[in-house]
Design an enzyme around this catalytic site. Sequence first.
Site, mmCIF file in Angstrom:
data_model
loop_
_atom_site.group_PDB
_atom_site.id
_atom_site.type_symbol
_atom_site.label_atom_id
_atom_site.label_comp_id
_atom_site.label_asym_id
_atom_site.label_seq_id
_atom_site.Cartn_x
_atom_site.Cartn_y
_atom_site.Cartn_z
ATOM 1 N N LYS A 1 0.870 -1.218 0.064
ATOM 2 C CA LYS A 1 -0.132 0.056 -0.046
ATOM 3 C C LYS A 1 0.775 1.174 -0.059
ATOM 4 O O LYS A 1 1.832 1.454 0.654
ATOM 5 C CB LYS A 1 -0.919 -0.030 1.234
ATOM 6 C CG LYS A 1 -1.691 1.366 1.232
ATOM 7 C CD LYS A 1 -2.954 1.188 2.293
ATOM 8 C CE LYS A 1 -2.565 1.268 3.717
ATOM 9 N NZ LYS A 1 -2.205 2.522 4.151
ATOM 10 N N GLU B 1 -9.311 7.399 3.932
ATOM 11 C CA GLU B 1 -9.263 7.834 5.355
ATOM 12 C C GLU B 1 -9.699 9.292 5.612
ATOM 13 O O GLU B 1 -9.240 9.883 4.986
ATOM 14 C CB GLU B 1 -7.616 7.640 5.885
ATOM 15 C CG GLU B 1 -7.517 7.894 7.109
ATOM 16 C CD GLU B 1 -6.410 7.502 7.953
ATOM 17 O OE1 GLU B 1 -5.344 7.141 6.988
ATOM 18 O OE2 GLU B 1 -5.851 7.831 9.100
HETATM 19 O O1 KIV Z 1 -1.045 2.520 9.049
HETATM 20 C C1 KIV Z 1 -2.191 2.188 8.984
HETATM 21 O O2 KIV Z 1 -2.531 1.605 10.103
HETATM 22 C C2 KIV Z 1 -3.230 2.597 7.865
HETATM 23 C C3 KIV Z 1 -4.615 2.792 8.415
HETATM 24 C C4 KIV Z 1 -4.741 3.809 9.088
HETATM 25 C C5 KIV Z 1 -5.450 2.474 7.076
HETATM 26 O O3 KIV Z 1 -2.663 3.014 7.063
#
Ligand code: KIV
Length: 267
Positions: free
Chosen positions: A112, A180
Amino acid sequence: MKTTLSRLQKMVQSGEKIACLTAYDASFAHWLDQAGVDVILVGDSLGMVVQGHGSTLPVSIKEMVYHTQMVQRGNLNAWCIADLPFMSDATLEEALVSTRLLMKEGGANMVKLEGGQRVLNTVAHLSALGIPVCGHLGLLPQSVEKKGYKVVGRDRDSAEKLLKDALALQAHGAEMLVLECVPSALAKTVTEALSIPVIGIGAGGDTSGQVLVLYDLLGLTVGKTPLFAKNYLEGHDGEDSIQRALEAYVAEVKSGEFPASCHEIRL
Ligand code: KIV
């Protein structure tokens, strides 16, 4: 049964909500998996909730690999996403090296990365190499020094930009998107406009699924817990246990009770 990208895609088509939680070690990953969590995110939020930093910025790729390895030792079935931490995707070459580490050494199923326009080229390259990529729009914790922790998309221009970025991420090969701190109406529009799963956090109940930081759900977060979070260790008539809290979260995401029963960000 091992969760795959095509299974998550089918869940979107059938309207079954995707339950996602963060985890950072083998024990919690095991219990999340046992509770039926579909997706485990090894988030760089570990910099705050595990390491005690004030933001996610200090987290290194080496630490992300270490935590992803631990999670994947405890996880049998859930789809595992690992975050590319701050500056580990600053150039395409760095993004490739970091992704190789997260997937080959860490064992992640997907990476991600945060941002819209800036990351499109990287998303396209990773996707062309057969790497599943998840985008992240809205509040971007890695950009906190510039933008702060704020709801994104309240005004027309920023809402239009977010929708444009979401469509561009999908067109460049992203196969999932985290939204988010976005007003619920905008999150709904984005989810309806995309065919890939959209996982919301503080983005209302109309996304394809929900994610929470595990420590918020268990009431372990030191300091301020986000308004949209819910403590699942409370209120189960004396039967409180971590396993029960995780199962309650999965059940409430699937039924839509979460986040309907929580604070909502409106336009
Ligand atoms: O780092 C994380 O936990 C995230 C979430 C807040 C989606 O990116």
